[in-house]
Design a protein around this motif. Structure first.
Motif, short mmCIF file in Angstrom:
data_model
loop_
_atom_site.label_atom_id
_atom_site.label_comp_id
_atom_site.label_asym_id
_atom_site.label_seq_id
_atom_site.Cartn_x
_atom_site.Cartn_y
_atom_site.Cartn_z
N THR A 1 0.93 -1.28 0.00
CA THR A 1 -0.03 -0.04 -0.01
C THR A 1 0.89 1.21 -0.08
OG1 THR A 1 -1.61 1.03 1.09
CG2 THR A 1 -0.27 0.01 2.68
N SER A 2 0.31 2.23 -0.22
CA SER A 2 1.00 3.61 -0.31
C SER A 2 1.94 3.55 -1.47
CB SER A 2 1.58 3.97 0.95
OG SER A 2 2.22 5.23 0.90
N THR A 3 3.27 4.20 -1.14
CA THR A 3 4.38 4.25 -1.99
C THR A 3 5.55 3.42 -1.49
OG1 THR A 3 5.09 6.42 -1.04
CG2 THR A 3 3.52 6.58 -2.98
N ALA A 4 6.59 3.24 -2.30
CA ALA A 4 7.84 2.73 -1.86
C ALA A 4 8.69 3.67 -1.12
CB ALA A 4 8.73 2.44 -3.22
N PRO A 5 9.37 3.19 0.03
CA PRO A 5 9.52 1.55 0.20
C PRO A 5 8.27 1.02 1.21
CG PRO A 5 10.70 2.77 1.99
CD PRO A 5 10.22 3.99 0.87
N TYR A 6 8.07 -0.32 0.96
CA TYR A 6 6.91 -0.84 1.49
C TYR A 6 7.38 -1.63 2.94
CZ TYR A 6 5.38 -0.15 -3.31
OH TYR A 6 4.68 0.73 -4.31
N THR A 7 7.43 -0.81 3.88
CA THR A 7 8.04 -1.10 4.91
C THR A 7 7.35 -2.31 5.70
OG1 THR A 7 7.16 0.70 6.11
CG2 THR A 7 9.14 1.09 5.36
N ALA A 8 6.04 -2.61 5.60
CA ALA A 8 5.05 -3.31 6.26
C ALA A 8 4.84 -4.65 5.32
CB ALA A 8 3.82 -2.73 6.61
N LEU A 9 5.66 -4.80 4.19
CA LEU A 9 5.50 -5.94 3.47
C LEU A 9 6.07 -7.19 3.80
CD1 LEU A 9 4.35 -6.18 0.41
CD2 LEU A 9 6.63 -6.28 -0.20
N THR A 10 5.14 -8.56 3.96
CA THR A 10 5.51 -9.62 4.28
C THR A 10 5.15 -10.43 3.45
OG1 THR A 10 3.43 -9.97 5.58
CG2 THR A 10 5.34 -9.22 6.77
N PHE A 11 5.80 -11.81 3.07
CA PHE A 11 5.47 -12.71 2.21
C PHE A 11 5.21 -14.19 2.96
CE2 PHE A 11 7.96 -10.11 -0.51
CZ PHE A 11 6.83 -9.92 -1.61
N ALA A 12 4.08 -14.77 2.44
CA ALA A 12 3.90 -16.31 3.05
C ALA A 12 4.53 -17.18 1.90
CB ALA A 12 2.42 -16.69 3.33
N GLU A 13 4.46 -18.38 2.45
CA GLU A 13 5.32 -19.34 1.46
C GLU A 13 4.14 -19.57 0.29
OE1 GLU A 13 7.94 -21.94 -0.14
OE2 GLU A 13 7.95 -20.55 1.67
N THR A 14 2.91 -19.29 0.38
CA THR A 14 2.08 -19.45 -0.85
C THR A 14 2.14 -18.33 -1.61
OG1 THR A 14 0.42 -18.25 0.69
CG2 THR A 14 0.27 -20.88 0.73
N ASP A 15 3.09 -17.41 -1.20
CA ASP A 15 3.26 -16.24 -2.19
C ASP A 15 4.45 -16.40 -3.31
OD1 ASP A 15 1.16 -14.50 -1.07
OD2 ASP A 15 2.46 -14.12 0.40
N LYS A 16 4.90 -17.67 -3.22
CA LYS A 16 5.95 -18.14 -4.03
C LYS A 16 5.71 -18.85 -5.17
CE LYS A 16 10.69 -19.70 -4.02
NZ LYS A 16 12.06 -20.25 -3.12
N TYR A 17 5.88 -18.33 -6.50
CA TYR A 17 5.47 -19.00 -7.65
C TYR A 17 6.78 -19.43 -8.38
CZ TYR A 17 1.38 -16.71 -6.21
OH TYR A 17 0.15 -16.10 -5.42
#
Length: 867
Positions: free
Chosen positions: A480-496
């Protein structure tokens, strides 16, 4: 498949990404404001030019010159005269960045008089006469005729000597001469006036009484989907007078065509020299001062590049960052300095400019280039570095607003820098094209990717223009908002990952949130992609996610979005039909224009024009190919059925019938422009008569319809014919069809007019009056949704699935998903509930849509991944 599944709602709140979406709007708005300023200054200069020519003819002279400054820059002069009124002249009103600027001037003709010119040609009035720049003196009147002399008096008679004779009487006066005729008034000079209206230049030479169109004030726009090319730069200083200079004797006014008008500079005339003081300042102090009148000098690093045509970038020093919109040459002229200086990301640059804002964000607009030093190029990331660190070919270091692809800046997850790119804006899809990959053979492409907060997106990948796969991305609150995305996280299901074959060193890989791989209007298609890698499978590359051998994965149920019908531009209580077609979900209400939503986000897209069926009590659905089918119900002459290929197509009525007993609910399988089965439930309340009307469509042409009656017995008791639905499973020969209806609380499997099996859906006195069917991962699924007809609550509100691939699977039971917590149920809705199914292009996801009148419309998603 689980018997009960807990579902959860997600927020639909979204935020704009200012750094991405506003660049083009800034450019358009700034250009419009610039044109308006140009027009005002040109009119001022035209009036000033008229005064200068009058002063020349009156032998007037200049008594004073005072510079006009703005932000430390001289933009014109105030000139005073001994006899004439003072004037204001602007010398910075060039035509940069506009499509056309009229060039107004004066020229002395062979008769010695000055006339107006436009674009180098005489300005002519409506009679074809040249228009004078200044008026002429009136002609002298003719002298009157002299009066005639009076007659001499007669001599007196001689008197006696010694006495004088008396004088004779005076002669009579002659008649007065006649007055001469008045001289004719000289013609007044005309002052042309310019204006911009609807993007066009106009000129008037009768004080605005009439206007003549001159030409387009802005460059032509491109066709849909492509940005228009900027208009060619106009000549510097367009607007009658382009320069004012002087020496100890004269003042020189230079016109656009090089003509110079010279007026004497009086003895002792006051001439002020401008004093321009440029203060050097840090970014933090510049922001704190917020001085919109003073020019400052700033030095910092170019840390983000938004546009390389005009030079739009972020300048950062040790105290902060400021956005620079447009970089002028050292002379403060055209915005061509970025390319001329060869600037790039990481360079250290010194500029001069004035504080301004756009959309409440601080910026420097039209900064003047002073100097720069080349920055040290940053080494590209290593192929094996980090989970979220991309191979160098997949890192976006310079924002590309033309493709809506943007860098991630200083985004960090945990303690690891995240490299990759962001695609799209709140209104546009985006495209990122890699550099040449530099490797050959068969590789595994892997990456992490998420959709925007409260939204979803489909990510498409292709290699050398050939589709390689598509992926349905989950929303992420940190996106959300603009870079940098300081609250960004990834789950294992977000890997392709996906296997690529036959790569060459010159191959390029494209990622897009558009199936057309284009920047095009779309609703909330944003995605963040990072950690992109090309690896050998034997070197640890990720295998692509495998699908289950059959059906969907139990436990994969997820609420994608939920929207209150009160938020849509239709009467919520009247909404009773939906259709899932491609990337859109259509919601219809009786007598109103259906509303089109983005099927993956629930965001409003447009309304649907039903053409000749507009205003009808319309039911709506979609066939297996995504074509839209509309049925009118209870019209005076019966009912009509129309079809459309997409949401912008013109509706075509292709079935009519003089009966009011059908049309309230309809379902379709197949292709209504090819071969299809279209079914309508029998509508009158007539106990003991349960059946439907079937239209067989072949080559796009429907037959006359066939009445199919269910055999009497337990099935007649199970299906109330007044409100219900019926649908065929597929186009196969002898394919079964399914029925449900008010208070029956069941699915009925029927073949050739005979019931074969029954499955209970709910035990409440509700109305399972809607059906849809689709094929997903080798299985065929039937769906219904329930609402109540009365005022008591529906404790087991929900949707029901049945595997109808075989009758044995059907007999094995149904699966129930509760929608009560989502408020998708509504009491006393009288059978207005509807449902729809669709499948993603890659076959990984199945979407179930539910509408309850007066309540909400929403989407549940399941997948078939082997996890």
């Amino acid at each position: 498949m689980a018997a009960a599944v807990a579902l959860f709602a997600v927020s639909c709140v979204d935020e704009y990404d200012d750094s991405a979406v506003w660049d083009k709007i800034r450019e358009m708005d700034s250009r419009l404001e610039y044109l308006e300023d140009v027009c005002k200054e040109m009119n001022t200069n035209i009036s000033a030019l008229q005064t200068i020519v009058e002063a020349l003819q009156k032998n007037d002279y200049v008594t004073g010159i005072v510079p006009i400054q703005k932000g430390g820059e001289v933009i014109g002069y105030t000139i005073s005269f001994a006899k004439s009124d003072s004037i204001t002249i602007y010398t910075n009103n060039g035509g940069e960045g506009v499509g056309y600027t009229p060039q107004i001037g004066v020229k002395q003709d062979t008769d010695g008089k000055y006339y107006w010119t436009i674009d180098g040609e005489w300005l002519l009035d409506e009679n074809g006469n040249k228009v004078k720049a200044v008026g002429e003196d009136g002609k002298d009147g003719q002298n009157g005729q002299d009066g005639k002399p009076g007659a001499d008096g007669k001599p007196g008679q001689d008197g006696e000597d010694g006495k004088d004779g008396q004088p004779g009487a005076p002669g009579q006066d002659g008649e007065d001469g006649k007055d001469g005729q008045d001289g004719q008034d000289g013609e007044d000079g005309v002052t042309p006036e310019l204006k911009i209206e609807n993007g066009m230049w106009y000129v008037s030479y009768d004080d605005g009484a009439t206007w003549t169109e001159l030409g387009k004030a802005t460059g032509e726009d491109g066709q849909n989907g492509q940005d228009g090319k900027p208009g060619e730069d106009g000549e510097d200083g367009v607007g009658a007078i382009v320069d004012v200079t002087w020496d100890e004797n004269n003042v020189y006014f230079t016109l656009y065509d090089g003509t110079v008008i010279t007026l004497p500079l009086g003895d002792g005339a006051g001439v002020e020299e401008p004093e321009v003081e440029i203060e050097k300042i840090t970014v933090a102090d510049f922001l704190a001062a917020a001085d919109t009148a003073k020019t400052y000098e700033l030095t910092g690093e170019i840390t983000r590049v938004a546009n390389t045509t005009y030079g739009n970038f972020d300048l950062t020093d040790e105290t902060g960052t400021i956005y620079v919109y447009g970089l002028l040459t050292p002379e403060g002229e055209a915005k061509t300095q970025w390319a001329a200086a060869g600037l790039k990301l990481g360079d250290k640059i010194t500029i001069q400019g004035v504080y301004s804002t756009y959309n409440e964000s601080p910026q420097i607009q039209n900064a003047i280039y002073v100097s720069h030093e080349e920055g040290e190029p940053e080494p590209g990331p290593e192929v094996t570095a980090g989970i979220y660190t991309s191979d160098e070919a997949f890192v976006c270091t310079v924002d590309n607003s033309d493709a809506a692809a943007y860098g991630l800046g200083a985004t960090v997850i945990g303690e690891e820098s995240v490299t990759g790119f962001k695609l799209g804006t709140s209104k546009m899809s985006g495209v990122f094209t890699s550099a040449a990959v530099g490797v050959e053979g068969d590789k595994t492409l892997s990456f992490y990717a998420v959709a925007w907060k409260g939204a979803s997106a489909t990510l498409y990948v292709r290699v050398n223009g050939v589709d390689a796969g598509s992926f349905e991305l989950a929303a992420n609150n940190g996106a959300t908002s603009t870079a940098p995305y300081t609250a960004l996280t990834f789950a294992e299901t977000d890997k392709y990952s996906v296997e690529l074959t036959g790569l060459t060193a010159a191959s390029v890989i494209e990622f897009s949130t558009s199936a057309n791989f284009a920047k095009e209007t779309s609703s909330a298609p944003r995605a963040i992609v990072c950690g992109v890698k090309l690896t050998d499978a034997e070197a640890g590359g990720d295998e692509p996610a495998a699908k289950l051998p059959y059906g969907y994965r139990a436990g994969s149920e997820e609420v994608v979005w939920s929207k209150a019908l009160s938020e849509l531009s239709l009467t919520a209580a009247n909404a009773n039909h939906i259709a899932a077609t491609g990337k859109y979900l259509i919601v219809a209400a009786a007598g109103e224009a259906p509303v089109v939503l983005d099927a993956l986000t629930g965001e409003y897209v447009q309304t649907l024009d039903l053409g000749e069926m507009a205003g009808a009590n319309a039911a709506i659905t979609a066939d297996s190919e995504g074509n839209i089918v509309v049925s009118s119900f209870a019209e005076a002459t019966g009912f009509r059925i129309g079809r459309m290929k997409d949401i912008n197509d013109t509706l075509e009525v292709f079935i009519t019938r003089d009966s009011q007993e059908y049309g309230k609910d309809l379902s379709v399988v197949g292709d209504v422009y090819g071969d299809a089965r279209l079914t309508l439930m029998y509508s009158p309340w007539s106990s003991g008569t349960t059946g439907h009307l079937l239209y067989a469509i072949s080559g796009g042409v429907a037959d006359d319809g066939y009445w199919s009656k269910i055999a009497a017995g337990e099935i007649t008791d199970k299906i109330d014919n007044n409100n219900g639905d019926v649908i065929y499973r597929d186009m196969g020969e002898g394919a079964p069809y399914f029925m449900s209806g008010y208070s029956s609380n069941c699915f009925v499997w029927a073949e050739a007019g005979t019931a074969q099996a029954v499955q209970v859906t709910t035990n409440s006195n509700c109305g399972a009056v809607c059906l849809d069917v689709t094929e997903f991962n080798g299985a065929k699924y039937l769906m219904t949704a329930c609402d109540t007809y009365f005022t008591w609550s529906l404790a087991d509100a929900g949707i029901y699935f049945a595997d109808v691939t075989t009758i044995e699977n059907f007999k094995a039971g149904v699966v129930y998903f509760s929608t009560g917590a989502l408020e998708w149920n509504a009491a006393s809705m009288g059978g207005g509930t509807d449902c729809a199914l669709s499948v993603s292009e890659d076959g990984v996801y199945m979407y179930a849509y539910v509408l309850h009148p007066g309540g909400k419309v929403g989407c549940i998603r399941v997948d078939c991944l082997d996890k």
